[in-house]
Scaffold this motif. Sequence first.
Motif, PDB file in Angstrom:
ATOM      1  N   UNK A  58      10.905 -29.211 -11.399  1.00  0.00           N
ATOM      2  CA  UNK A  58      10.571 -30.561 -11.869  1.00  0.00           C
ATOM      3  C   UNK A  58      11.328 -31.628 -11.076  1.00  0.00           C
ATOM      4  N   UNK A  59      12.615 -31.404 -10.847  1.00  0.00           N
ATOM      5  CA  UNK A  59      13.416 -32.371 -10.086  1.00  0.00           C
ATOM      6  C   UNK A  59      12.911 -32.513  -8.655  1.00  0.00           C
ATOM      7  N   UNK A  60      12.652 -31.391  -8.006  1.00  0.00           N
ATOM      8  CA  UNK A  60      12.189 -31.426  -6.619  1.00  0.00           C
ATOM      9  C   UNK A  60      10.811 -32.072  -6.530  1.00  0.00           C
ATOM     10  N   UNK A  61       9.905 -31.673  -7.402  1.00  0.00           N
ATOM     11  CA  UNK A  61       8.546 -32.222  -7.368  1.00  0.00           C
ATOM     12  C   UNK A  61       8.567 -33.738  -7.557  1.00  0.00           C
ATOM     13  N   UNK A  62       9.326 -34.215  -8.516  1.00  0.00           N
ATOM     14  CA  UNK A  62       9.385 -35.644  -8.793  1.00  0.00           C
ATOM     15  C   UNK A  62      10.032 -36.405  -7.642  1.00  0.00           C
ATOM     16  N   UNK A  63      11.108 -35.871  -7.106  1.00  0.00           N
ATOM     17  CA  UNK A  63      11.824 -36.532  -6.006  1.00  0.00           C
ATOM     18  C   UNK A  63      10.969 -36.596  -4.756  1.00  0.00           C
ATOM     19  N   UNK A  64      10.347 -35.490  -4.385  1.00  0.00           N
ATOM     20  CA  UNK A  64       9.508 -35.483  -3.183  1.00  0.00           C
ATOM     21  C   UNK A  64       8.288 -36.381  -3.356  1.00  0.00           C
ATOM     22  N   UNK A  65       7.723 -36.429  -4.551  1.00  0.00           N
ATOM     23  CA  UNK A  65       6.580 -37.313  -4.795  1.00  0.00           C
ATOM     24  C   UNK A  65       6.980 -38.780  -4.638  1.00  0.00           C
ATOM     25  N   UNK A  66       8.163 -39.127  -5.130  1.00  0.00           N
ATOM     26  CA  UNK A  66       8.664 -40.502  -4.958  1.00  0.00           C
ATOM     27  C   UNK A  66       8.841 -40.832  -3.475  1.00  0.00           C
ATOM     28  N   UNK A  67       9.393 -39.884  -2.739  1.00  0.00           N
ATOM     29  CA  UNK A  67       9.711 -40.119  -1.338  1.00  0.00           C
ATOM     30  C   UNK A  67       8.473 -40.195  -0.446  1.00  0.00           C
ATOM     31  N   UNK A  68       7.379 -39.590  -0.900  1.00  0.00           N
ATOM     32  CA  UNK A  68       6.144 -39.622  -0.107  1.00  0.00           C
ATOM     33  C   UNK A  68       5.138 -40.596  -0.672  1.00  0.00           C
ATOM     34  N   UNK A  69       5.540 -41.329  -1.703  1.00  0.00           N
ATOM     35  CA  UNK A  69       4.638 -42.314  -2.302  1.00  0.00           C
ATOM     36  C   UNK A  69       3.567 -41.703  -3.173  1.00  0.00           C
ATOM     37  N   UNK A  70       3.794 -40.451  -3.591  1.00  0.00           N
ATOM     38  CA  UNK A  70       2.805 -39.734  -4.395  1.00  0.00           C
ATOM     39  C   UNK A  70       2.922 -39.911  -5.853  1.00  0.00           C
TER      40      UNK A  70
END
Length: 70
Positions: A58-70
Motif C-alpha cells: 500500500x505504501x509503495x503503490x501510493x507513493x509511486x502513484x503520487x510520484x508519477x501523477x497517477x
Amino acid sequence: MTEAVKGPASYFPSIEKKYGRPIAEWKTLIRASPLTRHGELVAWLKTEHGLGHGHANALVAHTLAEDTGG
C-alpha cells in the motif's frame, strides 16, 4: 457525510498505529531508497523495516502513484 478512504490510503491509519511512524516518514524513506521498482521496494520494506506485505504494498503503490501523477 465524508466519503470513506479507498485504495492504498485506507491502510494508512493502521500502518501508523502498528509501526509508529507517520505516513510522510515512510514515503520519505521510499523516495530516498536507491530502489525504484515496486516489487523491490515492497521486499525492502518487509525485510529492512518489518512491514507486512499488505502494508508495504500500500505504501509503495501510493507513493509511486503520487510520484508519477497517477
